[in-house]
Write a protein that holds these residues in place. Structure first.
Motif, PDB file in Angstrom:
ATOM      1  N   VAL A   1       4.433  -9.334  -7.235  1.00  0.00           N
ATOM      2  CA  VAL A   1       3.864  -8.692  -6.049  1.00  0.00           C
ATOM      3  C   VAL A   1       4.156  -9.513  -4.801  1.00  0.00           C
ATOM      4  O   VAL A   1       4.163 -10.747  -4.835  1.00  0.00           O
ATOM      5  N   VAL A   2       4.394  -8.823  -3.686  1.00  0.00           N
ATOM      6  CA  VAL A   2       4.429  -9.438  -2.363  1.00  0.00           C
ATOM      7  C   VAL A   2       3.224  -8.926  -1.578  1.00  0.00           C
ATOM      8  O   VAL A   2       2.953  -7.718  -1.571  1.00  0.00           O
ATOM      9  N   VAL A   3       2.492  -9.822  -0.944  1.00  0.00           N
ATOM     10  CA  VAL A   3       1.294  -9.481  -0.165  1.00  0.00           C
ATOM     11  C   VAL A   3       1.627  -9.606   1.317  1.00  0.00           C
ATOM     12  O   VAL A   3       2.064 -10.665   1.774  1.00  0.00           O
ATOM     13  N   VAL A   4       1.404  -8.519   2.064  1.00  0.00           N
ATOM     14  CA  VAL A   4       1.720  -8.497   3.495  1.00  0.00           C
ATOM     15  C   VAL A   4       0.448  -8.211   4.282  1.00  0.00           C
ATOM     16  O   VAL A   4      -0.122  -7.109   4.183  1.00  0.00           O
ATOM     17  N   ASP A   5      -0.003  -9.181   5.067  1.00  0.00           N
ATOM     18  CA  ASP A   5      -1.202  -9.033   5.901  1.00  0.00           C
ATOM     19  C   ASP A   5      -1.129 -10.077   6.997  1.00  0.00           C
ATOM     20  O   ASP A   5      -0.739 -11.222   6.735  1.00  0.00           O
TER      21      ASP A   5
END
Length: 213
Positions: free
Chosen positions: A4-8
């Protein structure tokens, strides 16, 4: 493990989500704080799923989804949003997101959503609100809506309903007692008949046309 890549754009939120996912044995292979950084990270890590915030400075979630679509990327994107962001969520779904969750979900709900998308499912019907449904039906048609809609068979409608509930091909095959290859072929036929580019767009088109209620 699912990658997973988390973008925030908020570091604390990003780190918190990443830490929780790691506890749940989901491998966070990258983080990004805006759309451009997200594109670079996705290209470098090839994740199974992207968790994407909608509201970010500079390059937001919608911009990111549009760039991914233009590049031909097939990585499934799960949008994380707040309760009152229905309009943004609808824009995200139309731009190619495979689903959305509110940021107050439990870890169990989040991990289930990640694994569902990784397996080819979507997350629309379980959390879609009445306001979103009204917006879909009364607002601009989804991409591809100018193409004629061919009648679906009863079996194709069954598959479409399960697609709208977020089921993957494997889950649909188990529910309908069909071979997974048969389900894959039926999904392809449904996309063709609805003039849709992907599963999410097919569900949006079906809602807009009143095929799903």
């Amino acid at each position: 493990m699912t990658r997973v890549v988390v973008v925030d754009d908020q570091a604390l939120v990003r780190q918190g989500i990443s830490g929780l996912l790691e506890v749940a044995e989901i491998d966070v292979v990258g983080e990004a704080d805006d759309g451009q950084a997200a594109l670079d990270t996705i290209a470098a890590t090839a994740p199974d799923v992207v968790l994407l915030d909608v509201r970010m400075p500079r390059y937001d979630g919608i911009w990111t989804l549009e760039r991914l679509r233009e590049s031909g990327s097939a990585v499934p994107v799960l949008v994380l949003t707040t309760f009152d962001d229905d309009a943004a969520v609808l824009d995200a779904l139309r731009a190619g997101a495979r689903g959305y969750l509110l940021k107050d979900v439990t870890l169990e709900q989040l991990t289930r959503a990640v694994r569902t998308l990784a397996e080819g499912g979507t997350l629309i019907a379980p959390t879609i609100t009445d306001r979103l449904l009204r917006a879909i039906r009364s607002g601009p048609p989804p991409p591809g809506a100018d193409a004629p809609v061919e009648d679906l068979t009863e079996r194709e409608l069954e598959v479409l309903r399960l697609m709208a509930e977020g089921c993957s091909n494997r889950e649909i095959s188990e529910i309908l007692f069909l071979a997974e290859g048969t389900v894959k072929n039926r999904v392809s036929t449904i996309l063709l008949k609805l003039g849709a580019r992907d599963r999410t767009n097919a569900v949006l088109r079906a809602l807009h046309e009143g095929i799903l209620r």
